[in-house]
Design a protein around this motif. Sequence first.
Motif, PDB file in Angstrom:
ATOM      1  N   CYS A 126       0.820  -1.181  -0.149  1.00 31.21           N
ATOM      2  CA  CYS A 126       0.006   0.118  -0.094  1.00 31.21           C
ATOM      3  C   CYS A 126       0.909   1.185  -0.045  1.00 31.21           C
ATOM      4  O   CYS A 126       2.123   1.116   0.284  1.00 31.21           O
ATOM      5  CB  CYS A 126      -1.012  -0.072   1.352  1.00 31.21           C
ATOM      6  N   LEU A 127       0.468   2.234  -0.547  1.00 30.62           N
ATOM      7  CA  LEU A 127       1.106   3.497  -0.292  1.00 30.62           C
ATOM      8  C   LEU A 127       1.211   4.239   0.877  1.00 30.62           C
ATOM      9  O   LEU A 127       2.323   4.808   1.107  1.00 30.62           O
ATOM     10  CB  LEU A 127       0.349   4.518  -1.352  1.00 30.62           C
ATOM     11  N   ALA A 128       0.414   3.895   1.834  1.00 29.13           N
ATOM     12  CA  ALA A 128       0.817   4.566   3.180  1.00 29.13           C
ATOM     13  C   ALA A 128       1.988   4.062   3.851  1.00 29.13           C
ATOM     14  O   ALA A 128       2.430   4.626   4.346  1.00 29.13           O
ATOM     15  CB  ALA A 128      -0.671   4.283   4.080  1.00 29.13           C
ATOM     16  N   GLU A 129       2.044   2.770   3.661  1.00 35.24           N
ATOM     17  CA  GLU A 129       3.463   2.216   4.067  1.00 35.24           C
ATOM     18  C   GLU A 129       4.758   2.578   3.331  1.00 35.24           C
ATOM     19  O   GLU A 129       5.644   3.080   4.242  1.00 35.24           O
ATOM     20  CB  GLU A 129       3.310   0.669   4.048  1.00 35.24           C
ATOM     21  N   ARG A 130       4.626   2.774   2.220  1.00 36.30           N
ATOM     22  CA  ARG A 130       5.781   3.210   1.426  1.00 36.30           C
ATOM     23  C   ARG A 130       5.911   4.891   1.979  1.00 36.30           C
ATOM     24  O   ARG A 130       7.165   4.986   2.087  1.00 36.30           O
ATOM     25  CB  ARG A 130       5.419   3.397  -0.010  1.00 36.30           C
ATOM     26  N   ARG A 131       4.905   5.776   2.025  1.00 35.56           N
ATOM     27  CA  ARG A 131       5.096   6.927   2.705  1.00 35.56           C
ATOM     28  C   ARG A 131       5.767   7.257   3.963  1.00 35.56           C
ATOM     29  O   ARG A 131       6.407   8.153   4.237  1.00 35.56           O
ATOM     30  CB  ARG A 131       3.762   7.730   2.369  1.00 35.56           C
ATOM     31  N   ALA A 132       5.141   6.239   4.772  1.00 32.04           N
ATOM     32  CA  ALA A 132       5.691   6.201   5.919  1.00 32.04           C
ATOM     33  C   ALA A 132       6.979   5.711   6.229  1.00 32.04           C
ATOM     34  O   ALA A 132       7.817   6.399   7.032  1.00 32.04           O
ATOM     35  CB  ALA A 132       5.060   5.218   7.112  1.00 32.04           C
ATOM     36  N   ILE A 133       7.676   4.892   5.342  1.00 37.12           N
ATOM     37  CA  ILE A 133       9.055   4.535   5.086  1.00 37.12           C
ATOM     38  C   ILE A 133       9.896   5.938   4.855  1.00 37.12           C
ATOM     39  O   ILE A 133      11.137   6.105   5.445  1.00 37.12           O
ATOM     40  CB  ILE A 133       9.253   3.259   4.150  1.00 37.12           C
ATOM     41  N   GLU A 134       9.444   6.417   3.832  1.00 37.25           N
ATOM     42  CA  GLU A 134       9.911   7.747   3.074  1.00 37.25           C
ATOM     43  C   GLU A 134      10.284   8.956   4.394  1.00 37.25           C
ATOM     44  O   GLU A 134      10.971   9.501   4.605  1.00 37.25           O
ATOM     45  CB  GLU A 134       9.093   8.325   2.181  1.00 37.25           C
ATOM     46  N   LEU A 135       8.939   8.835   5.103  1.00 37.10           N
ATOM     47  CA  LEU A 135       9.117   9.921   6.232  1.00 37.10           C
ATOM     48  C   LEU A 135      10.045   9.683   7.412  1.00 37.10           C
ATOM     49  O   LEU A 135      10.872  10.546   7.869  1.00 37.10           O
ATOM     50  CB  LEU A 135       7.613   9.900   7.022  1.00 37.10           C
ATOM     51  N   LEU A 136      10.186   8.459   7.664  1.00 36.02           N
ATOM     52  CA  LEU A 136      11.293   7.914   8.570  1.00 36.02           C
ATOM     53  C   LEU A 136      12.673   7.992   8.057  1.00 36.02           C
ATOM     54  O   LEU A 136      13.375   8.634   8.670  1.00 36.02           O
ATOM     55  CB  LEU A 136      11.077   6.175   8.889  1.00 36.02           C
ATOM     56  N   ASP A 137      12.794   7.764   6.754  1.00 38.98           N
ATOM     57  CA  ASP A 137      14.102   7.715   6.197  1.00 38.98           C
ATOM     58  C   ASP A 137      14.612   9.095   5.620  1.00 38.98           C
ATOM     59  O   ASP A 137      15.848   9.274   5.719  1.00 38.98           O
ATOM     60  CB  ASP A 137      14.364   6.660   4.874  1.00 38.98           C
ATOM     61  N   GLU A 138      13.531   9.704   5.076  1.00 35.04           N
ATOM     62  CA  GLU A 138      14.049  10.858   4.324  1.00 35.04           C
ATOM     63  C   GLU A 138      13.355  12.349   4.879  1.00 35.04           C
ATOM     64  O   GLU A 138      13.582  13.499   4.343  1.00 35.04           O
ATOM     65  CB  GLU A 138      13.565  11.075   2.891  1.00 35.04           C
ATOM     66  N   GLY A 139      12.481  11.917   6.021  1.00 32.77           N
ATOM     67  CA  GLY A 139      11.970  13.240   6.669  1.00 32.77           C
ATOM     68  C   GLY A 139      10.699  13.586   6.132  1.00 32.77           C
ATOM     69  O   GLY A 139       9.802  14.588   6.574  1.00 32.77           O
ATOM     70  N   ALA A 140      10.269  13.109   4.962  1.00 38.02           N
ATOM     71  CA  ALA A 140       8.833  13.556   4.300  1.00 38.02           C
ATOM     72  C   ALA A 140       8.448  12.617   3.408  1.00 38.02           C
ATOM     73  O   ALA A 140       9.552  12.081   2.801  1.00 38.02           O
ATOM     74  CB  ALA A 140       9.272  14.994   3.837  1.00 38.02           C
ATOM     75  N   PRO A 141       7.331  12.302   3.074  1.00 37.40           N
ATOM     76  CA  PRO A 141       6.848  11.444   2.248  1.00 37.40           C
ATOM     77  C   PRO A 141       6.972  11.792   0.733  1.00 37.40           C
ATOM     78  O   PRO A 141       6.655  13.217   0.818  1.00 37.40           O
ATOM     79  CB  PRO A 141       5.343  11.022   2.349  1.00 37.40           C
ATOM     80  N   ARG A 142       7.569  11.062  -0.301  1.00 40.33           N
ATOM     81  CA  ARG A 142       7.677  11.668  -1.478  1.00 40.33           C
ATOM     82  C   ARG A 142       6.793  10.927  -2.708  1.00 40.33           C
ATOM     83  O   ARG A 142       6.567  11.654  -3.605  1.00 40.33           O
ATOM     84  CB  ARG A 142       9.143  11.832  -2.082  1.00 40.33           C
ATOM     85  N   THR A 143       6.296   9.878  -2.274  1.00 42.45           N
ATOM     86  CA  THR A 143       5.298   9.309  -2.988  1.00 42.45           C
ATOM     87  C   THR A 143       3.996   9.652  -3.218  1.00 42.45           C
ATOM     88  O   THR A 143       3.567   9.501  -2.043  1.00 42.45           O
ATOM     89  CB  THR A 143       5.602   7.510  -3.033  1.00 42.45           C
TER      90      THR A 143
END
Length: 323
Positions: free
Chosen positions: A271-288
Amino acid sequence: MRFATLADGSPDGRLHLVSRDNTRCIPAAAVQSLRLLMEDWDTFAPALEAQYAALNAGGGAPFDPERALAPLPRAWQWLDGSAYDSHGTLMQKVFGLDPNPPGRPLMYQGMSDRFIGATQDVPLPSEADGIDFEGEFGVICDHVPMGSTAAEAAARIRLVVQINDWSLRAIAPVEMKTGFGWVQAKPACAVAPVALTPDELGAAWRDARVALPLRVELNAEPFGNAEGYPMSYGFDQLLAHAARSRDLVAGTVLGSGTVSNENFREVGSSCLAERRAIELLDEGAPRTPYMGFGDRVFMECRGRDHAPLFGAIDQQVIKGGRT
């Protein structure tokens, strides 16, 4: 056995048996619809088993999954769990949510009067709602009496399915704060064209779980390939949880929740929500971004030998509702 439902102008469609290689089908002689089969499985199953064996020996018509409705186009009840700890723990960490109560599966009751066919366009009202897909596995059960144990519930699992549980992420937090659950945030789910009896999965049906990966693509690009087995609660346990204080009617559909693995950075997400949560943790903000009108999602689960199982979900989001 393998089943699909083709349109015939009726709300429940016409039940068909599908060959083991998913290439041929024949109308079920014993019963008109999957809903009626689920309500009297023991009566109809022996004749269907004989017809299924004959189909696999040859004959039938070509099976076109694009003509298929959801195997069960409408049901008395749809329950969805959240049985993958890796997904739940990630969401708790990112959004500061309280931990789940120990020993208590997460589950909600959603819209069951319509399930979308696997290749039907998905009409939704606004791109601003945070349109998301959720790749899941699910089961359709026979009658589960109130108070059934997990072992007793396992014996009532008749079919296994693959699900896309559509979600509107911008609306979900608002509805969660009411304490009354989701309505607007959870439109109709989609279901892959073929429903299987558990024995069709062979060794991949283990501990009331689907021990196979679910491949997900977004706009023809790889997105996830998470394994289905690592559920913290199997479908038997989820059914027993749901049946603690009520009978589960024959034909109840129950989902696993978003398929997720601890190594989500390697295998991707469902799901997109999980991908965006990973980006928030790793990069500080969701980008997908969430999905927009015209975007497509593809989901498919095949056996370890790459043999077809449920067929594919391949759907486009379109503008829907009154203008």
